[in-house]
Design an enzyme around this catalytic site. Structure first.
Site: not given
Length: 278
Positions: A175, A271
């Site tokens: 990511h 996150c």
């Protein structure tokens, strides 16, 4: 000629975050290189670490809201992956991994129930702030492992902001938010790990952010770039010491948190933290 970056007086801005308690957090499957279901994981410790992160934001004066975790969704704690919000416009998520697919609708309902009527669910694979980073002027958008390239154009259309596409090339940094974070939005700047990106994307980032903080491999490996900045205070893992020194030299205030258990699922401070803008 060597350029010198002079430390400036940094001013924090109050942020609004959405987080999800890790009540059902576990490593039950493997969808990234960090996840190993056979490795022991301490859920109680994960909850303590998440609570410390939550309380750190509150102590800094930020507003933190929570969404109710759901059984059977162990990664729902990673709130950043479930929506991107800019100027009150909400673009939801469409997960690549079937194990996480149901998370998207729980977050969609949270926004609807909390008064957001401009909520759009994507048609392309889109893992939200996992691969989208708002700089204050444009949206940096990652692709290569999770989010589809076509989702970048969809984000531009839905959110009404310019999008800059970046290619990720190292599966450990699957990511964008594992390899880059925005330091401030007033005069946009970032910290990032160049080797996580293609050569072309490295040139783009160098052109856009000539004063960027360049992280070491060690900082990237400990999830140091999965950090959260309010323009002055930067929340990052305790192991990211070299990165912290660079940040201090630029006038930022590093604040360390432990993420040992969350990291076992490939996650860190960012996150766990969705930012709600507007």
């Amino acid at each position: 000629m060597t350029s010198t970056v002079v430390a400036a007086e940094r001013m924090p801005t109050t942020r609004r975050y959405l987080m999800c308690p890790p009540r059902f957090f576990a490593v039950e499957y493997s969808i990234n290189p960090w996840m190993d279901p056979s490795r022991p994981m301490d859920r109680d410790l994960a909850e303590q670490q998440w609570t410390k992160l939550h309380d750190t934001y509150v102590d800094l004066g930020h507003k933190v809201e929570t969404i109710e975790p759901q059984p059977g969704l162990p990664d729902m704690v990673f709130a950043a992956n479930s929506a991107t919000v800019v100027d009150g416009r909400v673009l939801g998520a469409n997960f690549r991994a079937p194990q996480r697919a149901a998370e998207a609708d729980h977050y969609r309902r949270w926004f609807i129930e909390n008064g957001y009527h401009n909520v759009v669910m994507p048609t392309r694979i889109n893992e939200a702030e996992g691969d989208f980073a708002w700089t204050g002027k444009f949206l940096l958008a990652g692709t290569g492992f999770r989010t589809d390239p076509g989702a970048h154009a969809e984000a531009q259309e839905v959110l009404g902001v310019p999008v800059v596409s970046l290619q990720l090339v190292d599966p450990r940094y699957y990511h964008l938010d594992t390899a880059l974070f925005v330091l401030n939005e007033d005069e946009p700047n970032i910290a990032y790990y160049p080797a996580a990106f293609s050569k072309g994307s490295q040139k783009v980032l160098s052109r856009l952010f000539p004063q960027a903080v360049i992280a070491t491999a060690e900082d990237a490996d400990c999830f140091g770039l999965n950090a959260v900045s309010d323009g002055r205070n930067v929340i990052l893992p305790t192991e990211a010491t070299a990165l912290a020194k660079q940040l201090e030299s630029r006038g930022y205030e590093p604040i360390f948190v432990e993420i040992s258990e969350l990291k076992k699922s490939g996650g860190g401070p960012k996150c766990c933290t969705m930012e709600i803008r507007g």
